[in-house]
Enzyme design. Structure first.
Site, short mmCIF file in Angstrom:
data_model
loop_
_atom_site.label_atom_id
_atom_site.label_comp_id
_atom_site.label_asym_id
_atom_site.label_seq_id
_atom_site.Cartn_x
_atom_site.Cartn_y
_atom_site.Cartn_z
N ARG A 183 -3.37 -0.47 11.35
CA ARG A 183 -2.55 -0.52 12.55
C ARG A 183 -1.30 0.30 12.31
O ARG A 183 -1.26 1.46 12.64
CB ARG A 183 -2.22 -1.99 12.93
CG ARG A 183 -1.63 -2.17 14.31
CD ARG A 183 -1.30 -3.64 14.57
NE ARG A 183 -0.32 -4.15 13.61
CZ ARG A 183 0.99 -4.17 13.80
NH1 ARG A 183 1.50 -3.76 14.94
NH2 ARG A 183 1.82 -4.63 12.87
N LYS A 184 -0.30 -0.28 11.64
CA LYS A 184 0.93 0.47 11.36
C LYS A 184 1.16 0.65 9.87
O LYS A 184 1.69 1.65 9.43
CB LYS A 184 2.13 -0.28 11.94
CG LYS A 184 2.42 0.03 13.37
CD LYS A 184 3.84 -0.42 13.67
CE LYS A 184 4.24 -0.04 15.07
NZ LYS A 184 5.55 -0.64 15.38
N HIS A 228 -11.51 -14.19 0.61
CA HIS A 228 -10.37 -14.84 1.27
C HIS A 228 -10.35 -16.32 0.89
O HIS A 228 -9.57 -17.10 1.44
CB HIS A 228 -10.49 -14.74 2.79
CG HIS A 228 -10.31 -13.36 3.35
ND1 HIS A 228 -9.36 -12.49 2.91
CD2 HIS A 228 -10.98 -12.69 4.34
CE1 HIS A 228 -9.43 -11.36 3.60
NE2 HIS A 228 -10.42 -11.47 4.47
N THR A 252 -7.64 -4.42 2.78
CA THR A 252 -8.30 -3.11 2.85
C THR A 252 -7.65 -2.15 1.85
O THR A 252 -8.34 -1.41 1.13
CB THR A 252 -8.15 -2.55 4.28
OG1 THR A 252 -8.45 -3.59 5.21
CG2 THR A 252 -9.06 -1.37 4.51
N TRP A 253 -6.35 -2.20 1.79
CA TRP A 253 -5.59 -1.33 0.88
C TRP A 253 -5.89 -1.70 -0.58
O TRP A 253 -6.15 -0.83 -1.41
CB TRP A 253 -4.11 -1.49 1.19
CG TRP A 253 -3.21 -0.44 0.65
CD1 TRP A 253 -3.57 0.77 0.10
CD2 TRP A 253 -1.78 -0.47 0.63
NE1 TRP A 253 -2.45 1.47 -0.26
CE2 TRP A 253 -1.35 0.74 0.05
CE3 TRP A 253 -0.83 -1.41 1.04
CZ2 TRP A 253 0.01 1.02 -0.13
CZ3 TRP A 253 0.51 -1.11 0.86
CH2 TRP A 253 0.94 0.09 0.29
P1 A3P Z 1 -0.42 -4.00 10.05
O1 A3P Z 1 -1.21 -4.68 11.13
O2 A3P Z 1 0.92 -4.63 9.84
O3 A3P Z 1 -0.32 -2.53 10.27
P2 A3P Z 1 -6.15 -6.53 5.89
O4 A3P Z 1 -6.67 -5.32 5.22
O5 A3P Z 1 -5.92 -7.68 4.96
O6 A3P Z 1 -6.94 -6.88 7.09
O7 A3P Z 1 -4.66 -6.16 6.38
C1 A3P Z 1 -4.46 -5.21 7.38
C2 A3P Z 1 -3.04 -4.74 7.30
O8 A3P Z 1 -2.90 -3.82 6.20
C3 A3P Z 1 -2.62 -3.97 8.55
O9 A3P Z 1 -1.22 -4.19 8.68
C4 A3P Z 1 -2.95 -2.55 8.13
O10 A3P Z 1 -2.31 -1.57 8.90
C5 A3P Z 1 -2.49 -2.54 6.69
N1 A3P Z 1 -3.12 -1.49 5.90
C6 A3P Z 1 -4.43 -1.12 5.87
N2 A3P Z 1 -4.62 -0.10 5.03
C7 A3P Z 1 -3.41 0.23 4.53
C8 A3P Z 1 -2.95 1.23 3.62
N3 A3P Z 1 -3.79 2.10 3.07
N4 A3P Z 1 -1.64 1.25 3.32
C9 A3P Z 1 -0.78 0.37 3.87
N5 A3P Z 1 -1.15 -0.59 4.73
C10 A3P Z 1 -2.44 -0.67 5.07
#
Ligand code: A3P
Length: 318
Positions: free
Chosen positions: A284-285, A131, A70-71
């Site tokens: 999440r975090k 993915h 997502t990031w």
């Molecule tokens: P955590 O569960 O450890 O918090 P994906 O996007 O591949 O599904 O991954 C999700 C993970 O990326 C989650 O980790 C989420 O909180 C974290 N995440 C999503 N957006 C983010 C951002 N803008 N900056 C940092 N971490 C992010």
């Protein structure tokens, strides 16, 4: 207008039913060419091997789930569209979930059935996500791939909470998530094989495959934005350096900013079978090292040892 035929004469559904299936996560996973997939993306992967027409200017963001997809989507979208929108007023990321802003190759957007038909209609250069393992990705030799990986322990913890949240009926325990992950049984996994394919390709073709880590973005996001822009052929100009464009990208895509926006708080996609993926569940975090709060020290050491052994000799270390 030619309709291409599938490479599986029995039909994709029938073919899939001949493959190994295993339960344990929110959805059963099916094993194909040594990797594990959810059924819907696997159907699409089989179809698009023939049907997708990769373009030389495609930009592909590749990850395993929970590694920061997502990031990365938000960052790459903001970097590649930075001359089109102002960061404050009309930026699409203020009103569009990053997963909508950058579509997956193998996951159809809600309301569409064949992902690749929708992709064909997109103007070049396309910004796409996947993915898929590198070995299954239909790629043009010229296209650029950005791979993002993450410490496997944090990936697993993130995955554990996500899987529990999306399923109304989940009774998944950390112990069972841990043993499945250590077994190489996770969506798009084995974790190490997915990383390894992209790692090797990034060494062989550094101009086409950029290998990034979640931890690296956390520790110096501005530097990663610079690196991303240069790799994608749109390096930051002197003027952008002095106006702080990289910092603006970073703050627009920050965890704090994205989670403050309504689009990332409400809504979501019903996957059926009592699975609901809310827009907010991708946040999440957003921290490095959170595994320590959810796994024992011994579990962490065990997973590290397994990953180290699997990656031995490759130069890739976590
Ligand atoms: P955590 O569960 O450890 O918090 P994906 O996007 O591949 O599904 O991954 C999700 C993970 O990326 C989650 O980790 C989420 O909180 C974290 N995440 C999503 N957006 C983010 C951002 N803008 N900056 C940092 N971490 C992010």
């Amino acid at each position: 207008h030619l309709i291409k035929t599938m490479s599986y004469p029995q039909g994709t559904g029938e073919f899939i039913s001949t493959l190994p299936e295993r339960k344990g996560w929110a959805e059963p996973l099916i094993q194909y060419k040594d990797f594990w997939f959810r059924r819907l993306p696997l159907e699409q992967i089989l179809l698009l091997q023939d049907a997708m027409e990769p373009r030389a200017d495609d930009i592909i963001l590749a990850t395993q789930p929970k590694c920061g997809t997502t990031w990365l989507k938000a960052l790459a979208f903001a970097v590649t569209n930075r001359s089109r929108y102002s960061f404050t007023d009309d930026h699409p990321l203020l009103t569009t979930h990053p997963h909508r802003a950058v579509p997956y190759i193998e996951i159809p957007s809600p309301g569409t059935d064949h992902a690749h038909r929708h992709l064909e209609a997109l103007p070049s250069p396309r910004l796409l996500a996947t993915h898929m393992p590198m070995s299954l990705l239909p790629l043009h030799a010229g296209s650029r791939v950005v791979y993002l990986c993450r410490d496997p322990k944090d990936t697993l913890v993130s995955k554990f909470y996500f899987e529990r949240r999306i399923s109304e009926t989940s009774d998944l325990s950390m112990d069972s998530a841990f043993s499945m992950f250590c077994d190489g049984f996770s969506s798009s996994g084995p974790f190490w094989d997915h990383c390894l394919e992209y790692w090797k390709e990034s060494l062989a073709r550094p101009n086409n495959v950029l290998f990034l880590r979640y931890e690296e973005i956390k520790s110096d996001p501005v530097q990663v934005v610079r690196k991303l822009a240069a790799f994608l052929g749109v390096p930051l100009t002197q003027e952008e350096e002095s106006s702080g464009a990289a910092q603006e990208v970073v703050s627009l895509c920050s965890f704090e900013k994205l989670t403050s926006l309504q689009i990332n708080q409400v809504g979501g996609v019903d996957r059926g079978n009592r699975l609901y993926v809310g827009n907010s569940m991708f946040y999440r975090k957003g921290e490095v090292g959170d595994w320590m709060n959810h796994m024992s020290h011994e579990m962490g050491e065990k997973l590290d040892r397994i990953v180290r052994e699997k990656l031995q000799g490759s130069g890739l270390v976590f």
